[in-house]
Write an enzyme that holds these catalytic residues in place. Structure first.
Site, PDB file in Angstrom:
ATOM      1  N   VAL A 114       0.827  -1.209   0.000  1.00  0.00           N
ATOM      2  CA  VAL A 114       0.000   0.000   0.000  1.00  0.00           C
ATOM      3  C   VAL A 114       0.862   1.260   0.000  1.00  0.00           C
ATOM      4  CG1 VAL A 114      -1.719   1.304   1.330  1.00  0.00           C
ATOM      5  CG2 VAL A 114      -1.913  -1.182   1.136  1.00  0.00           C
ATOM      6  N   GLU A 115       2.080   1.140   0.476  1.00  0.00           N
ATOM      7  CA  GLU A 115       2.942   2.324   0.613  1.00  0.00           C
ATOM      8  C   GLU A 115       3.955   2.408  -0.535  1.00  0.00           C
ATOM      9  OE1 GLU A 115       3.883   3.287   4.826  1.00  0.00           O
ATOM     10  OE2 GLU A 115       2.826   1.425   5.272  1.00  0.00           O
ATOM     11  N   HIS A 116       5.179   1.949  -0.342  1.00  0.00           N
ATOM     12  CA  HIS A 116       6.185   2.035  -1.416  1.00  0.00           C
ATOM     13  C   HIS A 116       6.097   0.853  -2.386  1.00  0.00           C
ATOM     14  CE1 HIS A 116       8.865   5.227   0.509  1.00  0.00           C
ATOM     15  NE2 HIS A 116       7.908   5.022   1.393  1.00  0.00           N
TER      16      HIS A 116
END
Length: 302
Positions: A114-116
């Protein structure tokens, strides 16, 4: 609970100072400067859209002004991003304490889809695409560019993010508080806020339930301590957040539910102290908390 009662009684009966002034943490300056570059580098996300600084803006409290952060492909996180400033002093990392230190924490966002949305191999590949990075890693690390060394450099930078404040200077006898600031600090102790928010980070050193006296309705599902322990007693239990730089880190709580500092103070009075705070008390507590806003280290501007 016994710890919180002990802390409160120690302060009120014996006059023990419950807050410790900040101190610098030893770090390697060259590695920290490399880590700063990596911290700001969006190439460490799969779609080149976010860097660590995207969710932890060190120039605005080290947190995210959005309720939840936005990562790879516009995907939204599931909890409010806490500040990275002074995080080196936290006893655990993340709201539910799932990381034991900054080394574990720094890996989480990089590898989170979901992030990087990266992999260790892709992180190394991206770093090796930059000739300047390769040169610096070879100079600073015996084995050059590795995923572990990338994490180490980022953490070395995060170690520098210590922000001494007016209140630290007061504790060290270097300045005085105004009348209202001092009254706010006394009230902070008398009401029992100090039971959870104490120590060098004025928080960040224990877990606590949000909603001792009144239920706090998060209006959503958030990863609490129960997600780690599976013990029912840990439902709605989170790491107590640091109050350092709290003036700059709105919105507040794990769900970003309080938009202003004064609103957050009121909620804590209702839910965790069982006290309906007056307007005067709210004002005094807010004035005190603003003395915790600190100064970034020189490296932040290099």
């Amino acid at each position: 609970m016994r710890f919180f009662i002990f802390m409160f009684l120690s302060v009120m009966l014996f006059g023990i100072e419950p807050i410790t002034p900040l101190h610098k943490v030893p770090y390697n300056e060259e590695k920290a400067l490399l880590g700063k570059q990596l911290f700001f580098d969006v190439s460490l996300s799969r779609d080149n859209s976010v860097g660590c600084v995207s969710c932890h803006d060190i120039y605005n409290g080290g947190a995210d002004p959005r309720v939840v952060s936005v990562g790879y492909g516009g995907r939204k996180g599931n909890i409010q991003s806490p500040t990275v400033l002074n995080a080196v002093f936290n006893f655990r990392q993340f709201w539910n304490g799932r990381a034991k230190d900054l080394y574990e924490q720094a890996q989480g966002p990089l590898l989170n889809p979901v992030e990087h949305n990266m992999t260790p191999e892709l992180v190394v590949l991206r770093v090796r695409e930059n000739k300047e990075y390769i040169k610096k890693f070879v100079q600073l690390y015996r084995d050059g560019v590795t995923f572990e060394n990338v994490i180490d450099a980022i953490v070395e930078f995060e170690k520098t993010l210590v922000t001494p404040s007016k209140f630290d200077a007061y504790l060290q006898g270097k300045t005085t508080l105004t009348k209202d600031e001092f009254k706010g600090y006394q009230l902070f102790k008398q009401l029992g806020c100090i039971s959870c928010h104490n120590g060098i980070n004025i928080g960040g050193n224990s877990f606590a339930k949000i909603g001792f006296f009144q239920n706090y309705h998060s209006k959503g599902k958030y990863p609490d301590r129960y997600a780690i322990t599976k013990n029912p007693i840990d439902k709605n239990v989170y790491k107590v957040p640091t109050l350092r730089n709290v003036e700059l880190t709105a919105p507040y709580f794990h769900n970003g539910g309080a938009k202003t500092l004064k609103e957050a103070i009121k909620v804590m009075g209702d839910c965790n102290l069982g006290v309906e705070l007056s307007d005067e008390q709210l004002d005094l507590l807010e004035v005190f908390l603003k003395t915790l806003t600190g100064k970034l280290p020189k490296i932040a501007y290099e």
